[in-house]
Write a protein that holds these residues in place. Structure first.
Motif, PDB file in Angstrom:
ATOM      1  N   LEU A 145      64.495  79.131   1.821  1.00 23.93           N
ATOM      2  CA  LEU A 145      65.482  79.868   0.987  1.00 23.93           C
ATOM      3  C   LEU A 145      64.574  81.208   0.758  1.00 23.93           C
ATOM      4  O   LEU A 145      64.954  82.004   0.402  1.00 23.93           O
ATOM      5  CB  LEU A 145      65.816  79.316  -0.437  1.00 23.93           C
ATOM      6  CG  LEU A 145      66.454  78.200  -0.345  1.00 23.93           C
ATOM      7  CD1 LEU A 145      66.718  77.550  -1.662  1.00 23.93           C
ATOM      8  CD2 LEU A 145      67.910  78.420   0.283  1.00 23.93           C
ATOM      9  N   ASP A 146      63.164  81.082   1.203  1.00 25.15           N
ATOM     10  CA  ASP A 146      62.574  82.305   1.008  1.00 25.15           C
ATOM     11  C   ASP A 146      62.297  83.025   2.339  1.00 25.15           C
ATOM     12  O   ASP A 146      62.807  82.655   3.310  1.00 25.15           O
ATOM     13  CB  ASP A 146      61.133  82.302   0.501  1.00 25.15           C
ATOM     14  CG  ASP A 146      60.158  81.157   1.240  1.00 25.15           C
ATOM     15  OD1 ASP A 146      60.701  80.786   2.358  1.00 25.15           O
ATOM     16  OD2 ASP A 146      59.067  80.517   0.775  1.00 25.15           O
ATOM     17  N   LYS A 198      74.468  78.176   0.531  1.00 27.53           N
ATOM     18  CA  LYS A 198      73.760  79.385   0.468  1.00 27.53           C
ATOM     19  C   LYS A 198      74.741  80.599   0.396  1.00 27.53           C
ATOM     20  O   LYS A 198      74.590  81.346  -0.421  1.00 27.53           O
ATOM     21  CB  LYS A 198      72.883  79.397   1.780  1.00 27.53           C
ATOM     22  CG  LYS A 198      72.047  80.806   1.551  1.00 27.53           C
ATOM     23  CD  LYS A 198      71.087  80.979   0.337  1.00 27.53           C
ATOM     24  CE  LYS A 198      70.376  82.157   0.418  1.00 27.53           C
ATOM     25  NZ  LYS A 198      69.595  82.445  -0.655  1.00 27.53           N
ATOM     26  N   ASN A 202      62.789  73.449  -5.026  1.00 25.75           N
ATOM     27  CA  ASN A 202      63.543  73.823  -6.220  1.00 25.75           C
ATOM     28  C   ASN A 202      64.420  72.576  -6.769  1.00 25.75           C
ATOM     29  O   ASN A 202      64.957  72.426  -7.739  1.00 25.75           O
ATOM     30  CB  ASN A 202      64.528  75.022  -5.751  1.00 25.75           C
ATOM     31  CG  ASN A 202      63.669  76.231  -5.380  1.00 25.75           C
ATOM     32  OD1 ASN A 202      62.385  76.223  -5.693  1.00 25.75           O
ATOM     33  ND2 ASN A 202      64.275  77.174  -4.852  1.00 25.75           N
ATOM     34  N   GLU A 203      65.225  71.972  -5.463  1.00 30.18           N
ATOM     35  CA  GLU A 203      66.234  70.913  -5.920  1.00 30.18           C
ATOM     36  C   GLU A 203      66.457  70.053  -4.714  1.00 30.18           C
ATOM     37  O   GLU A 203      65.830  70.344  -3.681  1.00 30.18           O
ATOM     38  CB  GLU A 203      67.663  71.582  -6.310  1.00 30.18           C
ATOM     39  CG  GLU A 203      68.325  72.173  -4.996  1.00 30.18           C
ATOM     40  CD  GLU A 203      69.480  72.636  -5.398  1.00 30.18           C
ATOM     41  OE1 GLU A 203      70.152  72.261  -6.351  1.00 30.18           O
ATOM     42  OE2 GLU A 203      70.085  73.814  -4.682  1.00 30.18           O
ATOM     43  N   HIS A 205      55.853  77.140   2.583  1.00 30.29           N
ATOM     44  CA  HIS A 205      57.247  77.793   2.106  1.00 30.29           C
ATOM     45  C   HIS A 205      57.284  77.035   0.484  1.00 30.29           C
ATOM     46  O   HIS A 205      57.076  76.060   0.456  1.00 30.29           O
ATOM     47  CB  HIS A 205      58.435  77.401   2.769  1.00 30.29           C
ATOM     48  CG  HIS A 205      58.611  78.237   4.143  1.00 30.29           C
ATOM     49  ND1 HIS A 205      58.906  79.499   4.059  1.00 30.29           N
ATOM     50  CD2 HIS A 205      58.311  77.614   5.375  1.00 30.29           C
ATOM     51  CE1 HIS A 205      58.937  79.808   5.418  1.00 30.29           C
ATOM     52  NE2 HIS A 205      58.727  78.930   6.060  1.00 30.29           N
ATOM     53  N   GLN A 206      57.402  78.043  -0.176  1.00 29.89           N
ATOM     54  CA  GLN A 206      57.512  77.800  -1.965  1.00 29.89           C
ATOM     55  C   GLN A 206      58.939  77.392  -2.222  1.00 29.89           C
ATOM     56  O   GLN A 206      59.127  76.906  -3.502  1.00 29.89           O
ATOM     57  CB  GLN A 206      56.791  78.635  -2.362  1.00 29.89           C
ATOM     58  CG  GLN A 206      55.310  78.840  -2.227  1.00 29.89           C
ATOM     59  CD  GLN A 206      54.584  77.253  -2.564  1.00 29.89           C
ATOM     60  OE1 GLN A 206      54.698  76.859  -3.681  1.00 29.89           O
ATOM     61  NE2 GLN A 206      54.075  76.895  -1.501  1.00 29.89           N
ATOM     62  N   ASN A 207      59.826  78.427  -1.655  1.00 30.67           N
ATOM     63  CA  ASN A 207      61.256  78.443  -2.127  1.00 30.67           C
ATOM     64  C   ASN A 207      62.039  77.498  -1.086  1.00 30.67           C
ATOM     65  O   ASN A 207      62.641  77.947  -0.262  1.00 30.67           O
ATOM     66  CB  ASN A 207      61.952  79.875  -2.166  1.00 30.67           C
ATOM     67  CG  ASN A 207      63.196  79.868  -2.957  1.00 30.67           C
ATOM     68  OD1 ASN A 207      63.621  78.854  -3.581  1.00 30.67           O
ATOM     69  ND2 ASN A 207      63.770  81.085  -3.036  1.00 30.67           N
ATOM     70  N   VAL A 208      62.226  76.086  -1.542  1.00 31.98           N
ATOM     71  CA  VAL A 208      62.814  75.093  -0.591  1.00 31.98           C
ATOM     72  C   VAL A 208      63.887  74.435  -1.362  1.00 31.98           C
ATOM     73  O   VAL A 208      63.808  73.938  -2.582  1.00 31.98           O
ATOM     74  CB  VAL A 208      61.763  74.293   0.160  1.00 31.98           C
ATOM     75  CG1 VAL A 208      62.360  73.300   0.992  1.00 31.98           C
ATOM     76  CG2 VAL A 208      60.728  75.128   0.682  1.00 31.98           C
ATOM     77  N   ARG A 209      64.841  73.944  -0.409  1.00 35.68           N
ATOM     78  CA  ARG A 209      65.876  73.017  -1.018  1.00 35.68           C
ATOM     79  C   ARG A 209      65.861  71.795   0.067  1.00 35.68           C
ATOM     80  O   ARG A 209      65.758  72.056   1.223  1.00 35.68           O
ATOM     81  CB  ARG A 209      67.460  73.657  -0.898  1.00 35.68           C
ATOM     82  CG  ARG A 209      68.353  72.532  -1.334  1.00 35.68           C
ATOM     83  CD  ARG A 209      69.763  73.384  -0.953  1.00 35.68           C
ATOM     84  NE  ARG A 209      69.928  74.202  -2.146  1.00 35.68           N
ATOM     85  CZ  ARG A 209      70.493  75.335  -1.907  1.00 35.68           C
ATOM     86  NH1 ARG A 209      70.835  75.805  -0.712  1.00 35.68           N
ATOM     87  NH2 ARG A 209      70.681  76.197  -2.884  1.00 35.68           N
ATOM     88  N   GLN A 255      57.063  71.572  -4.547  1.00 37.74           N
ATOM     89  CA  GLN A 255      57.439  72.820  -4.709  1.00 37.74           C
ATOM     90  C   GLN A 255      58.975  73.337  -4.795  1.00 37.74           C
ATOM     91  O   GLN A 255      59.441  74.179  -4.827  1.00 37.74           O
ATOM     92  CB  GLN A 255      56.833  73.840  -3.828  1.00 37.74           C
ATOM     93  CG  GLN A 255      57.154  73.890  -2.344  1.00 37.74           C
ATOM     94  CD  GLN A 255      56.108  72.931  -1.596  1.00 37.74           C
ATOM     95  OE1 GLN A 255      55.752  71.893  -1.937  1.00 37.74           O
ATOM     96  NE2 GLN A 255      56.004  73.227  -0.175  1.00 37.74           N
TER      97      GLN A 255
END
Length: 231
Positions: free
Chosen positions: A230-231, A77, A203-204, A172-176, A201
């Motif tokens: 990540l969000d 990050k 991202n990677e 959470h929608q922005n997740v690694r 959802q």
């Protein structure tokens, strides 16, 4: 490992000092040092003390309170923020508020190595192996190993690990997502597909071999599943 259990140790002070000298010689003025949990290793404190001998380098120390890929995700990050042009202050502020945004759960295939490494007693190890108990380990808020669940059998243990990751991610929608293994790549790749289905959802998904410094205490067959918010 079948005949000898290696020992682990933090880097020698002289090695850390040489790294500091090289960083300065390369022209850098600011340093972000991200380490595994201070509750599990003296690395954080060792670097912190040596950093005081190099006042010309503005050093930010970040104790992840985490281990393995769970700790490494914070370094990823930070690198992304640097690439995006974030300032030193913006990056350090982001890290300061992100300790609880990365979580890793490790499913242990056998209790043999935890016993040999002194993490659990012989009686507990023998009893656990006899009952085919597979503990799931994470780091608590203090950054110390913590058993969050025990399942009978490998299959149930991995299913429970997936459910713990899913619970941590929540809405959470922005997740690694994070997947690490100790000589268990086929199982790890199967779990990648499971995580894709359970947490669409994401991202990677990062997949890699676990560091020997971690797997030495848990043995081959270790599976680590986790996530970074990540969000």
């Amino acid at each position: 490992m079948p005949t000898e259990i290696p020992k682990t140790s933090l880097p020698e002070g002289a090695v850390i000092q040489e790294i500091f000298k090289k960083i300065i010689a390369d022209g850098y003025e600011q340093l972000i040092a991200i380490t595994i949990s201070s509750g599990l290793s003296g690395t954080f404190n060792s670097i912190r003390l040596i950093a005081q001998d190099f006042p010309q380098l503005e050093t930010f120390m970040f104790d992840t309170k985490n281990i393995g890929i769970g700790a490494g995700s914070h370094a990823i990050k930070a690198a992304e923020l640097i690439t995006q042009g974030a300032t030193f202050e913006e990056i350090t502020n982001n890290l300061s508020h992100s300790t609880d945004k990365s979580k890793i759960f490790f499913s242990v295939a056998t209790l043999e190595y935890l016993q040999k490494g002194g993490r659990i007693g012989l009686v507990s190890a023998v009893l656990g192996n006899a009952l085919k108990l597979n503990p799931i380990i994470t780091c608590n808020e203090a950054g110390v190993y913590h058993t969050v669940a025990k399942s009978r059998g490998r299959k149930k243990s991995l299913e429970k690990t997936v459910s713990l990751v899913k619970e941590f991610v929540g809405n959470h929608q922005n997740v690694r997502l994070l997947v690490a293994h100790g000589n268990a790549e086929p199982e790890a790749l199967v779990l990648v597909d499971v995580l894709k289905k359970e947490i669409p959802q994401a991202n990677e998904i990062l997949v890699d071999q676990i560091s020997p410094a971690l797997v030495v205490h848990t043995g081959p067959g270790l599976i680590g599943l986790g996530a970074q918010l990540l969000d």
